[in-house]
Design an enzyme around this catalytic site. Structure first.
Site, PDB file in Angstrom:
ATOM      1  N   CYS A 134       0.995  -1.270  -0.231  1.00 30.11           N
ATOM      2  CA  CYS A 134      -0.034  -0.061   0.066  1.00 30.11           C
ATOM      3  C   CYS A 134       0.591   1.120  -0.049  1.00 30.11           C
ATOM      4  CB  CYS A 134      -0.798  -0.046   0.754  1.00 30.11           C
ATOM      5  SG  CYS A 134      -0.084  -0.575   2.219  1.00 30.11           S
ATOM      6  N   GLN A 161       1.769   5.764   9.041  1.00 38.15           N
ATOM      7  CA  GLN A 161       1.010   4.611   8.753  1.00 38.15           C
ATOM      8  C   GLN A 161       0.111   4.386   9.503  1.00 38.15           C
ATOM      9  OE1 GLN A 161       4.352   2.273   6.037  1.00 38.15           O
ATOM     10  NE2 GLN A 161       2.819   1.624   6.359  1.00 38.15           N
ATOM     11  N   ARG A 268       4.057   2.837  12.611  1.00 35.89           N
ATOM     12  CA  ARG A 268       2.685   3.595  12.920  1.00 35.89           C
ATOM     13  C   ARG A 268       2.464   4.288  13.748  1.00 35.89           C
ATOM     14  NH1 ARG A 268       0.091   0.075   9.532  1.00 35.89           N
ATOM     15  NH2 ARG A 268       0.549  -1.800  10.371  1.00 35.89           N
ATOM     16  N   HIS A 275      -2.418   6.989   4.663  1.00 38.50           N
ATOM     17  CA  HIS A 275      -1.226   6.257   5.131  1.00 38.50           C
ATOM     18  C   HIS A 275      -0.843   7.832   4.406  1.00 38.50           C
ATOM     19  CE1 HIS A 275      -1.474   2.169   6.248  1.00 38.50           C
ATOM     20  NE2 HIS A 275      -0.524   1.688   4.350  1.00 38.50           N
TER      21      HIS A 275
END
Ligand code: NAP
Length: 369
Positions: A134, A161, A268, A275
């Site tokens: 992604c 993300q 994260r 993202h």
């Protein structure tokens, strides 16, 4: 009409894909069959051609398809794809999972960026077409114009993300964690709530206590961040970071001899499904910001250059602005004080759309049409 089998259609990526396909009337041009690993024999959704769910583990049933599109996950691909190929099935396999991405006889699909690579692969008999990571796909949609003009010597991508990268349970865990912190704050008495250092102390204590559910992330994400995604690989990188260099170059059809170095730290953060990435790009030559903006914005229909000012950035270059949207904004474009060939940029994108469902949806249409 081509017979197309769908596996993993009710998962998170699959649901986004189904939504897009219905919105664009894609089902009208295929003979569709839905498969399930857990619900075969039950009724399929009403928009599907064949009204009964088939067994996703049945090689015989899967073999009847011209094309199989799966969003079921890597374990399913590892278990079924080799058996299907060994059985002699020669149809097209389109997959959202990473299992087959780096195989020699597969192509990573992102047609606004590598349509030529895809067309050549179809002509030469390639049958496995795999959606990219992604973060890599979103980066390439944003920087496609610079890659196409061979303007990049190397780049670093520092990522922010979203929880959705881990799946639906991770998104829910983030919300539960936020709720725990919110309730801790609203439960404070007036003396505590009026003293910000006391508020901070109690919130930090809660974040690190057993009342914070960290089953999925193994650490608090609400109110915090986690600078580690996926498993360790060589040289201290994570697998997510390794995908930056390996998948980017495979998508572009580049090999070890003309590789573009890409590296960074994947982090994260507590966003839901978008993202973001901050880039430092070393350009091959000194291009003006106007030239750079022109290259970027003329590359595809979804990328949008956001002026480097506070209002435009706050309005258009945030996960809140981009969620559920196919647009890929890129902004904060400026030369860095490291030198004339160093470019700063920031982008944001919905990782369930361009990061997952949209490339596989478009690949299906390329094969069907
Ligand atoms: P997921 O939501 O966990 O769904 C996978 C499967 O779980 C479903 O197809 C379904 O299969 C089964 N399932 C069991 N209980 C369910 C329930 N209550 N609701 C819905 N489905 C249920 O997986 P995903 O996050 O979509 O990821 C699928 C693949 O895409 C993975 O390989 C992943 O790596 C890849 N991918 C994910 C992302 C992402 O952001 N999450 C991005 C790019 C690629 P049955 O109908 O057969 O039971």
């Amino acid at each position: 009409m081509k017979k197309v089998g769908f596996v993993g259609w009710r998962g998170m990526v699959g649901s986004v894909l189904m939504g897009r396909m219905q919105e664009l009337n894609d089902f009208s041009s295929i003979d569709s069959t839905f498969f399930s690993t857990s619900q075969s024999g039950q009724a399929a959704p009403e928009y599907v051609t064949n009204k009964t769910l088939q067994d996703a583990n049945s090689i015989a049933e899967l073999s009847k398809m011209d094309i199989i599109l799966t969003c079921q996950g890597g374990d399913y691909t590892s278990a079924i794809h080799p058996k299907l190929r060994e059985s002699g099935w020669n149809g097209y396999w389109i997959d959202a999972a990473s299992t087959l991405r780096m195989k020699e006889n597969s192509v990573i699909i992102l047609d606004p960026v590598n349509r030529k690579v895809i067309d050549q692969a179809i002509d030469s008999g390639v049958k496995d077409f795999i959606g990219g990571n992604c973060t890599v796909s979103l980066m390439m949609m944003a920087l496609g114009g610079l890659f196409e003009n061979d303007a990049i010597e190397w780049l670093t991508s520092m990522t922010y993300q979203a929880a959705s990268g881990g799946g639906a349970r991770h998104m829910k865990e983030l919300l539960t964690q936020m709720n725990t912190l919110g309730q801790t704050f609203t439960g404070m008495d007036q003396d505590q709530a009026s003293d910000i250092l006391e508020v901070d102390r109690i919130i930090t204590e809660t974040m690190n206590s057993k009342s914070m559910d960290t089953t999925c992330f193994s650490a608090p994400l609400g109110g915090s961040l986690i600078p580690w995604i996926d498993s360790p690989v060589d040289l201290g990188q994570t697998k997510e970071e390794w995908k930056g260099v390996s998948e980017t170059n495979k998508i572009l059809g580049r090999n070890q001899d003309n590789l573009i170095p890409v590296d960074g730290t994947c982090v994260r953060v507590g966003t839901m499904r978008c993202h973001s990435q901050a880039f430092t790009i070393k350009l091959k030559k000194d291009l003006s910001i106007e030239e750079i903006e022109k290259m970027i914005s003329s590359h595809n229909d979804w990328v949008k250059v956001i002026p480097n000012n506070p209002e435009a950035t706050r309005t258009a270059l945030t996960p809140a602005a981009v969620s559920g949207n196919l647009e890929i904004p890129i902004g904060r474009l400026r030369k860095m004080n490291l030198g004339d060939r160093y470019l700063n940029a920031f982008t944001c994108g919905d990782q369930l759309l361009w990061g997952a469902a949209e490339p596989v949806r478009r690949m299906l249409n390329i094969l069907v049409n």
